[in-house]
Design a protein around this motif. Sequence first.
Motif, PDB file in Angstrom:
ATOM      1  N   ALA A 170       0.807  -1.212   0.000  1.00  0.00           N
ATOM      2  CA  ALA A 170       0.000   0.000   0.000  1.00  0.00           C
ATOM      3  C   ALA A 170       0.844   1.268   0.000  1.00  0.00           C
ATOM      4  CB  ALA A 170      -0.928  -0.002   1.214  1.00  0.00           C
ATOM      5  N   ARG A 171       2.047   1.198   0.562  1.00  0.00           N
ATOM      6  CA  ARG A 171       2.900   2.381   0.638  1.00  0.00           C
ATOM      7  C   ARG A 171       3.864   2.501  -0.538  1.00  0.00           C
ATOM      8  NH1 ARG A 171       4.903   2.791   6.794  1.00  0.00           N
ATOM      9  NH2 ARG A 171       6.303   4.323   5.835  1.00  0.00           N
ATOM     10  N   ASN A 172       3.694   1.639  -1.533  1.00  0.00           N
ATOM     11  CA  ASN A 172       4.473   1.736  -2.770  1.00  0.00           C
ATOM     12  C   ASN A 172       3.501   1.855  -3.941  1.00  0.00           C
ATOM     13  OD1 ASN A 172       7.616   1.189  -2.482  1.00  0.00           O
ATOM     14  ND2 ASN A 172       6.580  -0.080  -0.946  1.00  0.00           N
ATOM     15  N   ASP A 173       3.130   3.078  -4.263  1.00  0.00           N
ATOM     16  CA  ASP A 173       2.224   3.304  -5.384  1.00  0.00           C
ATOM     17  C   ASP A 173       2.835   2.721  -6.662  1.00  0.00           C
ATOM     18  OD1 ASP A 173      -0.214   5.015  -6.436  1.00  0.00           O
ATOM     19  OD2 ASP A 173       1.443   5.301  -7.828  1.00  0.00           O
ATOM     20  N   ILE A 174       2.077   1.880  -7.340  1.00  0.00           N
ATOM     21  CA  ILE A 174       2.636   1.157  -8.481  1.00  0.00           C
ATOM     22  C   ILE A 174       3.040   2.087  -9.620  1.00  0.00           C
ATOM     23  CG2 ILE A 174       0.428   0.661  -9.618  1.00  0.00           C
ATOM     24  CD1 ILE A 174       1.672  -2.173 -10.216  1.00  0.00           C
ATOM     25  N   VAL A 175       2.332   3.188  -9.795  1.00  0.00           N
ATOM     26  CA  VAL A 175       2.696   4.142 -10.848  1.00  0.00           C
ATOM     27  C   VAL A 175       4.074   4.740 -10.553  1.00  0.00           C
ATOM     28  CG1 VAL A 175       2.115   6.346 -11.937  1.00  0.00           C
ATOM     29  CG2 VAL A 175       0.326   4.661 -11.494  1.00  0.00           C
ATOM     30  N   ASP A 176       4.316   5.103  -9.292  1.00  0.00           N
ATOM     31  CA  ASP A 176       5.620   5.661  -8.916  1.00  0.00           C
ATOM     32  C   ASP A 176       6.740   4.641  -9.111  1.00  0.00           C
ATOM     33  OD1 ASP A 176       4.394   8.016  -8.224  1.00  0.00           O
ATOM     34  OD2 ASP A 176       4.283   7.555  -6.085  1.00  0.00           O
ATOM     35  N   VAL A 177       6.470   3.401  -8.706  1.00  0.00           N
ATOM     36  CA  VAL A 177       7.500   2.359  -8.814  1.00  0.00           C
ATOM     37  C   VAL A 177       7.795   2.035 -10.272  1.00  0.00           C
ATOM     38  CG1 VAL A 177       8.071  -0.054  -8.310  1.00  0.00           C
ATOM     39  CG2 VAL A 177       6.979   1.362  -6.552  1.00  0.00           C
TER      40      VAL A 177
ATOM     41  N   GLN B 220      -3.614   2.981 -11.591  1.00  0.00           N
ATOM     42  CA  GLN B 220      -3.423   3.505 -10.243  1.00  0.00           C
ATOM     43  C   GLN B 220      -4.570   3.091  -9.333  1.00  0.00           C
ATOM     44  OE1 GLN B 220      -2.502   7.756 -10.098  1.00  0.00           O
ATOM     45  NE2 GLN B 220      -0.898   7.204  -8.650  1.00  0.00           N
ATOM     46  N   SER B 221      -5.773   3.058  -9.873  1.00  0.00           N
ATOM     47  CA  SER B 221      -6.927   2.697  -9.051  1.00  0.00           C
ATOM     48  C   SER B 221      -6.885   1.232  -8.638  1.00  0.00           C
ATOM     49  CB  SER B 221      -8.229   2.994  -9.800  1.00  0.00           C
ATOM     50  OG  SER B 221      -8.293   2.254 -11.013  1.00  0.00           O
ATOM     51  N   LYS B 222      -6.445   0.369  -9.551  1.00  0.00           N
ATOM     52  CA  LYS B 222      -6.353  -1.062  -9.238  1.00  0.00           C
ATOM     53  C   LYS B 222      -5.019  -1.445  -8.603  1.00  0.00           C
ATOM     54  CE  LYS B 222      -9.114  -2.242 -13.325  1.00  0.00           C
ATOM     55  NZ  LYS B 222      -9.076  -2.946 -14.640  1.00  0.00           N
ATOM     56  N   GLN B 223      -4.015  -0.546  -8.729  1.00  0.00           N
ATOM     57  CA  GLN B 223      -2.665  -0.809  -8.233  1.00  0.00           C
ATOM     58  C   GLN B 223      -2.097  -2.096  -8.852  1.00  0.00           C
ATOM     59  OE1 GLN B 223      -0.390   1.025  -6.015  1.00  0.00           O
ATOM     60  NE2 GLN B 223      -1.768   2.506  -6.976  1.00  0.00           N
ATOM     61  N   MET B 224      -2.208  -2.188 -10.171  1.00  0.00           N
ATOM     62  CA  MET B 224      -1.647  -3.337 -10.869  1.00  0.00           C
ATOM     63  C   MET B 224      -1.215  -2.941 -12.273  1.00  0.00           C
ATOM     64  SD  MET B 224      -4.909  -5.705 -11.969  1.00  0.00           S
ATOM     65  CE  MET B 224      -5.307  -6.046 -10.283  1.00  0.00           C
ATOM     66  N   PHE B 225      -0.398  -3.804 -12.879  1.00  0.00           N
ATOM     67  CA  PHE B 225       0.034  -3.591 -14.256  1.00  0.00           C
ATOM     68  C   PHE B 225      -0.433  -4.770 -15.088  1.00  0.00           C
ATOM     69  CE2 PHE B 225       3.350  -6.366 -12.692  1.00  0.00           C
ATOM     70  CZ  PHE B 225       3.731  -7.128 -13.786  1.00  0.00           C
ATOM     71  N   TYR B 226      -0.553  -4.538 -16.387  1.00  0.00           N
ATOM     72  CA  TYR B 226      -0.919  -5.610 -17.303  1.00  0.00           C
ATOM     73  C   TYR B 226      -0.485  -5.246 -18.710  1.00  0.00           C
ATOM     74  CZ  TYR B 226      -3.440  -9.327 -19.626  1.00  0.00           C
ATOM     75  OH  TYR B 226      -3.750 -10.443 -20.385  1.00  0.00           O
TER      76      TYR B 226
END
Length: 590
Positions: free
Chosen positions: A13-20, A52-58
């Motif tokens: 939760a503290r690592n926003d996937i967009v930032d990473v 960002q809303s789902k916090q996932m990549f695809y």
Amino acid sequence: MYYPDELIEEVRARNDIVDVVSGYVRIQKKGNSYFGLCPFHNEKSPSFSVSQSKQMFYCFGCGAGGNVFTFVMQYENYSFQEAVKLLAQRAGINLPEAEYSEEAKKRDSQRARLLEVNKEAAKYFYYQLRGKSGQAGYQYLRKRQLSDETIKKFGLGFANMASDDLVRYLRTKGYDDRLITEAGLGSFDEKYGMHDKFWNRVMFPIQDINHKVIGFGGRVMGDGKPKYLNSPETMIFDKSRNLYGMNFARTARTDNVILCEGYMDVIAMHQAGFAQAAASLGTSFTAGQANLLRRYAREVILAYDSDGAGISAALRAINILKEVGLTGKVLDLKPYKDPDEFMKNLGREAFEERIRNAENSFFFELRILQKDYDLGDPESKTRFHREIAKKLCGFSEEVERENYMEAVADKYHIGFENLRKLVYTYAAQTGLAAPAVRPKSGIQKKNDPRENQKKPQKLLLTWLVEEPELWPKVKKYLSPEDFTEDLYRTIAGKLFEDLDGGRINPAAIISMFAEEEQQREAAEVFNTKLMELATKGEREKAFHDILLSVKKNSLDYFSARLGADVLAITKVVAGKKELEELSKTHISLD
């Protein structure tokens, strides 16, 4: 080591996937998601999405997907525990120290053992170079004007003439033949038995960005073939996503990286004070390597060989750099073939001058292209100008394209307005602005019967994540048992529970699965492409059809299991009633 679920969720939760992800891949916002070129396969059109809303990549191209842990594991080739540690450190979270369980040791030891055996092999090669049997290798390196300090910095070594020298040494250190083989340090055949991969070669340990030895390159002494031999791909060694010397180059504190073709070029650059030099690993430059460079530099200076093969490699590298958003320049090394030869003859100051005068990559491409045309012949000159226009269309940003058109018009004495017309005429003819084709219906037919069953289930789960306000309207018709795939059923169970609680967390659901392949499939479930339909009525009909399809498939599934299975009988009875009611019910998407 295995951490509590609550701690794992805090790290995620503290690592926003967009930032990473943006620290590794160039992504741009389009609508509700971010898109870029996939770092896991080569592509020209962005199909890699980050939500960002789902916090996932695809990736809609290769199917890679997951949450922030999955991304780090795949990109860095890390275990789950290593990914957690990296992201915890990034977020400033202190992880507890604990003993590894026997199960954890068994699951995580393979990568660590491969790193251990490679480190031991590097130490062995290092000491062999300094012994009597390694004198041929040492003299070769000294002849190449490398200092003892440089030889030590890069950990250079020597593989002896004996064909099983290293294997016998590693056995004495407790490493078995299977591990030695998996590390690419030895192999077995019926004629020679277990023997070394490398022998009679100067050895170049290949390190990842954290200075861990992940493989080797070996230069044969004499006229043997192949001249250079690299370790095979292993669990820890992916040639397409590592660069030789990058462990030093990333801390050089320069705005650029000098990209070379060979080990000796990199070492010669470092010895001369150019600590930002790196090289690909015996293969063509890849998108994965470009993404690695992007993390540490804004500009890449190509110092490839000045021969025909080097020019071709530079042209290919320029396009790959463009795809990840890096600026490239090309170094003129003539009259010498490569950076090593240049440095020995002209020295550091001359090389610095060449860096200052490095050629813009676009004009390098045009200069090479111009050789195929006779600018004294009007027809040939016109064809050349058309090729220029075609290349100018490659700039997606209008301001950048305009700036290059001005520069090109000036350099090649083309009227600016004439060039502009040529560019936009070409763009219109090739359909660069053609509108996207939208599908006309929801569920696409496929030949695979099982896919026909899976597709509506994926579509429904994606739709509920995208529009959770629909859940109260359909919950009376749905249960996790309506999803006939085990993984989908698990996802549905947690998702429905979250929806009932008024919150959804797709990235946390992905964390429920231990295997990367399961995480990948879970990410696909939440990223199934929904149909783009024009009217509300069309969308409502599509959603209703998908819901009916899921219920009918569930009924068929349990009907096929009738007999002594009480659950199946109960589900069939209830399913028929729900299906009949649902077929007559209008579900509003308001």
